[in-house]
Design a protein around this motif. Structure first.
Motif, PDB file in Angstrom:
ATOM      1  N   ALA A 131      45.833 -54.864  16.188  1.00 55.54           N
ATOM      2  CA  ALA A 131      45.318 -55.220  14.867  1.00 55.54           C
ATOM      3  C   ALA A 131      45.131 -56.731  14.806  1.00 55.54           C
ATOM      4  CB  ALA A 131      46.285 -54.768  13.781  1.00 55.54           C
ATOM      5  N   ILE A 174      44.467 -47.541   5.324  1.00 55.92           N
ATOM      6  CA  ILE A 174      43.457 -47.805   6.351  1.00 55.92           C
ATOM      7  C   ILE A 174      43.204 -46.504   7.113  1.00 55.92           C
ATOM      8  CG2 ILE A 174      42.893 -49.100   8.450  1.00 55.92           C
ATOM      9  CD1 ILE A 174      44.576 -51.369   7.401  1.00 55.92           C
ATOM     10  N   GLU A 231      43.049 -60.175  12.673  1.00 53.15           N
ATOM     11  CA  GLU A 231      42.338 -60.664  11.495  1.00 53.15           C
ATOM     12  C   GLU A 231      41.678 -62.004  11.794  1.00 53.15           C
ATOM     13  OE1 GLU A 231      44.435 -59.473   7.479  1.00 53.15           O
ATOM     14  OE2 GLU A 231      45.953 -60.302   8.821  1.00 53.15           O
ATOM     15  N   GLU A 269      32.808 -49.031  10.889  1.00 55.39           N
ATOM     16  CA  GLU A 269      33.348 -49.709   9.707  1.00 55.39           C
ATOM     17  C   GLU A 269      34.238 -48.773   8.903  1.00 55.39           C
ATOM     18  OE1 GLU A 269      32.152 -52.910   6.251  1.00 55.39           O
ATOM     19  OE2 GLU A 269      30.552 -51.960   7.433  1.00 55.39           O
ATOM     20  N   HIS A 274      36.021 -59.188   3.479  1.00 55.20           N
ATOM     21  CA  HIS A 274      36.633 -57.922   3.047  1.00 55.20           C
ATOM     22  C   HIS A 274      36.027 -56.737   3.804  1.00 55.20           C
ATOM     23  CE1 HIS A 274      38.554 -60.151  -0.201  1.00 55.20           C
ATOM     24  NE2 HIS A 274      37.366 -60.609  -0.556  1.00 55.20           N
ATOM     25  N   ARG A 275      35.888 -56.916   5.110  1.00 55.58           N
ATOM     26  CA  ARG A 275      35.339 -55.846   5.945  1.00 55.58           C
ATOM     27  C   ARG A 275      36.313 -55.532   7.085  1.00 55.58           C
ATOM     28  NH1 ARG A 275      29.090 -56.715   7.338  1.00 55.58           N
ATOM     29  NH2 ARG A 275      29.276 -54.465   7.698  1.00 55.58           N
ATOM     30  N   LEU A 276      36.306 -54.265   7.459  1.00 52.41           N
ATOM     31  CA  LEU A 276      37.297 -53.764   8.411  1.00 52.41           C
ATOM     32  C   LEU A 276      36.610 -52.829   9.399  1.00 52.41           C
ATOM     33  CD1 LEU A 276      40.475 -53.870   8.713  1.00 52.41           C
ATOM     34  CD2 LEU A 276      40.518 -51.778   7.366  1.00 52.41           C
ATOM     35  N   LEU A 327      47.743 -56.888   7.182  1.00 55.64           N
ATOM     36  CA  LEU A 327      47.086 -55.790   7.892  1.00 55.64           C
ATOM     37  C   LEU A 327      48.129 -54.923   8.593  1.00 55.64           C
ATOM     38  CD1 LEU A 327      44.563 -54.355   8.921  1.00 55.64           C
ATOM     39  CD2 LEU A 327      44.388 -56.078  10.720  1.00 55.64           C
ATOM     40  N   TYR A 340      42.030 -45.260   9.743  1.00 56.12           N
ATOM     41  CA  TYR A 340      41.480 -45.555  11.068  1.00 56.12           C
ATOM     42  C   TYR A 340      41.229 -44.317  11.914  1.00 56.12           C
ATOM     43  CZ  TYR A 340      46.214 -44.985  12.979  1.00 56.12           C
ATOM     44  OH  TYR A 340      47.438 -44.476  13.347  1.00 56.12           O
ATOM     45  N   VAL A 351      41.617 -52.773  15.601  1.00 58.94           N
ATOM     46  CA  VAL A 351      41.307 -52.761  14.173  1.00 58.94           C
ATOM     47  C   VAL A 351      41.102 -54.222  13.779  1.00 58.94           C
ATOM     48  CG1 VAL A 351      42.115 -52.230  11.846  1.00 58.94           C
ATOM     49  CG2 VAL A 351      42.628 -50.659  13.730  1.00 58.94           C
ATOM     50  N   ARG A 360      39.850 -57.095  11.049  1.00 63.01           N
ATOM     51  CA  ARG A 360      39.557 -57.385   9.638  1.00 63.01           C
ATOM     52  C   ARG A 360      38.919 -58.763   9.524  1.00 63.01           C
ATOM     53  NH1 ARG A 360      44.211 -56.671   5.511  1.00 63.01           N
ATOM     54  NH2 ARG A 360      43.167 -54.675   5.118  1.00 63.01           N
TER      55      ARG A 360
END
Length: 203
Positions: free
Chosen positions: A99, A186, A101, A177, A141-143, A32, A188, A134, A136
């Motif tokens: 960021a 990304i 995850e 999303e 598989h979603r952000l 990421l 953002y 941000v 993840r």
């Protein structure tokens, strides 16, 4: 008319064409952080925003010099606790974000944050900065872009013996999303625009 290779084996055109695979624009094996670094570079090159990853201050303790032109750091430690990963400016707005995850499918654990990071977010929010995370969900598989003000609400509740994670349903309801693409990997800034319009990143 059948076609054969020189070795006598029959040629099959269908065998030469691989089955179509779904295209996933985004990671291609990158972390990421790497994806965000590339996205930031794209935003700078296209003059949309100026955002960089913050350097981590290190105190070097031991260095080896195998040759005159090469130095190898053998021991070092963090000078001060790191705050958040990224900061910069977008159309006159100060941006500060992190960021994170998780492999969880239903919630995001608050243990991924440190008290000084939340305190830093709150200090930036008090100055009118646009602050967010941000997030993840790796397995899904979603952000998402999720406002730091919402994060702080769950953080304070956890300190008062509340739940220790943010439900995915909450992030869906109060976050934005993102969908990975080619350039930038990304996007953002779409979430940043949403934060500015809704004032969710400055509360």
């Amino acid at each position: 008319m059948p076609i054969h290779y020189p070795n006598g084996k029959p040629y099959s055109a269908a065998a030469q064409i691989p089955a179509a695979q779904p295209v996933e624009y985004g990671g291609r094996g990158m972390t990421l952080e790497e994806e965000l670094n590339q996205s930031n570079q794209y935003y700078r090159e296209t003059q949309q925003a100026v955002v960089y990853k913050k350097p981590t201050p290190l105190q070097i303790v031991k260095v080896d010099y195998p040759s005159r032109a090469q130095a190898v750091v053998r021991e070092a430690y963090f000078k001060t606790p790191s705050t958040t990963d990224y900061n910069g400016v977008y159309q006159g707005h100060y941006l500060d974000f992190d960021a994170k995850e998780t492999k969880n499918k239903q919630s995001f654990p608050l243990k991924n944050f440190h008290p000084h990071q939340v305190a830093h977010f709150n200090a930036c929010l008090a100055q009118g900065g646009i602050c967010f995370v941000v997030i993840r969900f790796v397995t899904l598989h979603r952000l998402f872009v999720y406002p730091a003000s919402c994060l702080n609400g769950f953080w304070q509740a956890a300190k008062a013996d509340g739940r220790k994670s943010i439900p995915l349903s909450e992030i869906e309801a109060h976050g934005f999303e993102l969908h990975a693409q080619l350039q930038p990997l990304i996007p953002y800034l779409e979430g940043v625009k949403w934060l500015i319009q809704t004032k969710r990143g400055t509360d």
